[in-house]
Write an enzyme that holds these catalytic residues in place. Structure first.
Site, PDB file in Angstrom:
ATOM      1  N   LYS A   1       0.670  -1.122   0.209  1.00  0.00           N
ATOM      2  CA  LYS A   1       0.257  -0.042   0.021  1.00  0.00           C
ATOM      3  C   LYS A   1       0.789   1.310  -0.100  1.00  0.00           C
ATOM      4  O   LYS A   1       1.725   1.238   0.596  1.00  0.00           O
ATOM      5  CB  LYS A   1      -0.787   0.146   1.147  1.00  0.00           C
ATOM      6  CG  LYS A   1      -2.009  -1.125   1.267  1.00  0.00           C
ATOM      7  CD  LYS A   1      -2.993  -0.856   0.103  1.00  0.00           C
ATOM      8  CE  LYS A   1      -4.049  -1.900   0.213  1.00  0.00           C
ATOM      9  NZ  LYS A   1      -5.145  -1.626  -0.750  1.00  0.00           N
TER      10      LYS A   1
ATOM     11  N   ASP B   1      -0.672   0.066  -4.641  1.00  0.00           N
ATOM     12  CA  ASP B   1      -1.775   0.393  -4.473  1.00  0.00           C
ATOM     13  C   ASP B   1      -2.059   1.677  -3.713  1.00  0.00           C
ATOM     14  O   ASP B   1      -1.822   1.787  -2.471  1.00  0.00           O
ATOM     15  CB  ASP B   1      -2.682  -0.937  -3.794  1.00  0.00           C
ATOM     16  CG  ASP B   1      -3.943  -0.653  -3.811  1.00  0.00           C
ATOM     17  OD1 ASP B   1      -4.641   0.323  -4.303  1.00  0.00           O
ATOM     18  OD2 ASP B   1      -4.886  -1.672  -3.299  1.00  0.00           O
TER      19      ASP B   1
ATOM     20  N   GLU C   1      -2.255   0.688  -8.542  1.00  0.00           N
ATOM     21  CA  GLU C   1      -3.549   0.383  -8.414  1.00  0.00           C
ATOM     22  C   GLU C   1      -4.299   1.553  -8.155  1.00  0.00           C
ATOM     23  O   GLU C   1      -3.822   2.234  -7.045  1.00  0.00           O
ATOM     24  CB  GLU C   1      -3.785  -1.012  -7.579  1.00  0.00           C
ATOM     25  CG  GLU C   1      -5.189  -1.344  -7.486  1.00  0.00           C
ATOM     26  CD  GLU C   1      -5.160  -2.504  -6.487  1.00  0.00           C
ATOM     27  OE1 GLU C   1      -4.229  -3.529  -6.824  1.00  0.00           O
ATOM     28  OE2 GLU C   1      -5.973  -2.908  -5.835  1.00  0.00           O
TER      29      GLU C   1
ATOM     30  N   GLU D   1     -11.657  -2.439  -8.349  1.00  0.00           N
ATOM     31  CA  GLU D   1     -12.440  -2.849  -7.071  1.00  0.00           C
ATOM     32  C   GLU D   1     -13.627  -2.027  -6.852  1.00  0.00           C
ATOM     33  O   GLU D   1     -14.489  -2.402  -6.016  1.00  0.00           O
ATOM     34  CB  GLU D   1     -11.354  -2.803  -5.861  1.00  0.00           C
ATOM     35  CG  GLU D   1     -10.678  -1.729  -5.624  1.00  0.00           C
ATOM     36  CD  GLU D   1      -9.536  -2.079  -4.464  1.00  0.00           C
ATOM     37  OE1 GLU D   1      -8.654  -2.690  -4.752  1.00  0.00           O
ATOM     38  OE2 GLU D   1      -9.913  -1.441  -3.091  1.00  0.00           O
TER      39      GLU D   1
ATOM     40  N   ASP E   1     -14.648  -7.379  -9.258  1.00  0.00           N
ATOM     41  CA  ASP E   1     -14.851  -7.627  -8.018  1.00  0.00           C
ATOM     42  C   ASP E   1     -16.321  -8.524  -7.792  1.00  0.00           C
ATOM     43  O   ASP E   1     -17.265  -8.010  -8.498  1.00  0.00           O
ATOM     44  CB  ASP E   1     -14.879  -6.416  -7.544  1.00  0.00           C
ATOM     45  CG  ASP E   1     -15.237  -6.535  -5.755  1.00  0.00           C
ATOM     46  OD1 ASP E   1     -14.340  -5.995  -5.001  1.00  0.00           O
ATOM     47  OD2 ASP E   1     -16.271  -6.796  -5.456  1.00  0.00           O
TER      48      ASP E   1
ATOM     49  N   HIS F   1      -9.832  -8.458  -7.816  1.00  0.00           N
ATOM     50  CA  HIS F   1      -9.755  -8.116  -6.657  1.00  0.00           C
ATOM     51  C   HIS F   1     -10.488  -8.694  -5.458  1.00  0.00           C
ATOM     52  O   HIS F   1     -11.332  -9.575  -5.804  1.00  0.00           O
ATOM     53  CB  HIS F   1     -10.551  -6.633  -6.290  1.00  0.00           C
ATOM     54  CG  HIS F   1     -10.599  -6.163  -4.843  1.00  0.00           C
ATOM     55  ND1 HIS F   1     -11.676  -5.876  -4.345  1.00  0.00           N
ATOM     56  CD2 HIS F   1      -9.599  -5.997  -3.891  1.00  0.00           C
ATOM     57  CE1 HIS F   1     -11.655  -5.576  -2.916  1.00  0.00           C
ATOM     58  NE2 HIS F   1     -10.040  -5.618  -2.860  1.00  0.00           N
TER      59      HIS F   1
HETATM   60  C1  LIG Z   1     -10.113  -1.064   2.522  1.00  0.00           C
HETATM   61  C2  LIG Z   1      -9.537  -2.523   1.854  1.00  0.00           C
HETATM   62  O1  LIG Z   1      -8.781  -3.105   2.738  1.00  0.00           O
HETATM   63  C3  LIG Z   1      -8.605  -2.010   0.492  1.00  0.00           C
HETATM   64  O2  LIG Z   1      -7.340  -1.502   0.900  1.00  0.00           O
HETATM   65  C4  LIG Z   1      -8.269  -3.327  -0.446  1.00  0.00           C
HETATM   66  C5  LIG Z   1      -7.495  -3.263  -1.644  1.00  0.00           C
HETATM   67  O3  LIG Z   1      -7.412  -2.116  -2.101  1.00  0.00           O
HETATM   68  C6  LIG Z   1      -7.113  -4.445  -2.120  1.00  0.00           C
HETATM   69  O4  LIG Z   1      -7.249  -5.249  -1.546  1.00  0.00           O
HETATM   70  O5  LIG Z   1      -6.646  -4.182  -3.311  1.00  0.00           O
HETATM   71 MG   LIG Z   2      -6.780  -2.154  -4.240  1.00  0.00          MG
END
Ligand SMILES: C[C@H](O)[C@@H](O)CC(=O)C(=O)O
Ligand SMILES: [Mg+2]
Length: 443
Positions: A222, A250, A276, A305, A328, A355
């Site tokens: 992330k 992401d 992402e 997603e 998704d 996703h």
């Molecule tokens: C809020 C979710 O956990 C999100 O962060 C999931 C996500 O973006 C992903 O798995 O890709």
């Molecule tokens: Mg994501």
């Protein structure tokens, strides 16, 4: 054979306090409690089979979705299961065209999430009645019948029913071999579990080294809140996994378009395969501009997603705005709408990398992507399905991961059913878990 009349629809608000451990956290969703609106359909058939459907939500969002499910219930109650699945396109159209609810969609947001939960329950029930896991029900279905589940309205300018039929006909070649391949090797996966934004570096390191030991070769991290943090975390993870393994990033919609390009130029040294959700999920041309700007750096754009429906996916594909398409199972209108998107992705030759994670998303989407490989894409090139190692213990038929791959489910249904004990404990606000937590807050 589909049978029985739907005699009852109930919906429950199920929440897991994942925010307490920072699980699932990202640059936008800093305190996510992974949750689900959980639908149960009962029929008057003697077999006693029930259909279970979920849609993934976060915490307080769940009560809004539960309301929307109740508002849709009259479309389902007293309907014959055979009639529903006999004209699944018509039933999808009926649900998504409710003369009053459509105004607060259409085919997007809360109402569409609720539609997904209801339709997921119908698919679970149908697959159970047929005695097959959902992926196998789809694989064995006659192409014409499969297409009769899809609402082609709004997408015929890029994919007609005839073109979709040709794709499925081509997919018949080598189908048996691909099914065999799935049953022995499974569908390749990547993990997001090591690097949620709220995890301290020590946790990231520990989870990453465990994942490496477990054979994972593809990782997602992330990013998006603080550039210096991102550089440190990406360096850490890239050093741990080495130069050969795959890294994805992401940003969960955090940036403006120029900001996304500048930020990713700074993270390019860590060689991400994709970025992402770099910006608003509704900004199709923004995604196209980011794709164009990042292509020379070898970075693709992935999104989906939070993509509302097949129409937005159509335009993302038309605009060359994404290089990896993320379906998704609970955001789109269930299997019906996901089938449309899988077929469009095939036509545009864009790899689908679903996703998953959340509550039950891995359990559901594995069926769709395994079907996709066997009957539509016939390829694993640049393809993988997300995996998150949370909450599977609450499902009656949890995913099976072998050597970082999803093994095809064997039980009949859509793997949507949760354990009753888990449901009772996590029901909001009166389940044991929440009584304790809310009681402690009140003290
Ligand atoms: C809020 C979710 O956990 C999100 O962060 C999931 C996500 O973006 C992903 O798995 O890709
Ligand atoms: Mg994501």
């Amino acid at each position: 054979m589909a049978r029985g009349r739907i005699s009852r629809l109930s919906v429950r608000d199920i929440r897991f306090p994942t925010s307490l451990g920072g699980h699932g956290s990202d640059a936008m969703h800093t305190d996510p409690d992974y949750s689900a609106a959980y639908v149960i359909l009962e029929t008057d058939a003697e077999d006693g089979l029930k259909g279970y459907g979920i849609t993934f939500t976060l915490g307080r969002g769940t009560e809004v979705v539960v309301c929307a499910v109740n508002a849709l219930a009259h479309h389902v109650l007293n309907r014959d299961v055979g009639d529903i699945v006999g004209d699944f396109r018509g039933f999808y159209r009926q649900l998504t065209s409710d003369g009053q609810l459509r105004w607060i969609g259409p085919e997007k947001g809360v109402v569409h999430l609720a539609t997904a939960a209801v339709l997921n329950a119908v698919w679970d029930l149908w697959a159970k009645q047929e005695g097959k896991p959902l992926w196998k029900l789809l694989v064995d279905m006659d192409p014409r019948r499969l297409l009769s589940c899809i609402d082609f309205r709004y997408i015929t300018d890029v994919l007609t029913e005839e073109e979709a039929h040709e794709i499925l006909q081509r997919g018949q070649v080598g189908k048996r071999e691909r099914e065999e391949q799935m049953l022995t090797e499974g569908y390749p996966a990547y993990t997001t579990s090591c690097a949620w934004l709220g995890y301290p570096d020590a946790t990231l390191q520990q989870l990453c080294s465990e994942a490496l030991k477990d054979g994972w070769t593809r990782f997602k991290v992330k990013v998006g809140a603080d550039l210096q943090d991102d550089i440190r975390r990406c360096r850490l993870i890239r050093n741990m996994i080495g130069p050969e393994k795959t890294l994805m990033m992401d940003a969960n919609q955090r940036w403006d378009v120029p900001e996304a390009v500048e930020w990713m130029a700074r993270l390019a040294e860590f060689r991400p395969l994709w970025i992402e959700e770099p910006t608003s999920p509704d900004d199709i041309l923004g995604h196209a501009a980011i794709s164009k700007a990042l292509a020379p750096l070898g970075i693709g754009v992935a999104t989906g997603e939070q993509c509302h429906n097949r129409v937005i996916f159509k335009q993302l594909l038309q605009a060359k705005a994404l290089q990896f398409l993320q379906i998704d199972s609970c955001r789109l209108g269930s299997v019906n709408e996901n089938l449309a998107v899988l077929l469009m992705a095939k036509k545009f030759d864009v790899p689908v990398c679903p996703h998953a994670g959340g509550v039950g998303l891995c359990e559901l989407v594995q069926h769709l992507i395994i079907f996709d490989f066997i009957s539509v894409s016939a390829s694993l090139k640049d393809r993988m399905c997300e995996y998150v190692d949370h909450l599977h213990e609450h499902f009656k038929y949890p995913v099976r991961i072998k050597e970082a791959s999803y093994m095809p489910p064997k039980d009949a249904g859509y793997s949507t059913e949760m354990k009753e004990e888990s449901v009772k404990k996590h029901q909001y606000p009166d389940g044991e878990v929440w009584k304790k937590l809310l009681g402690a807050q009140g003290d």
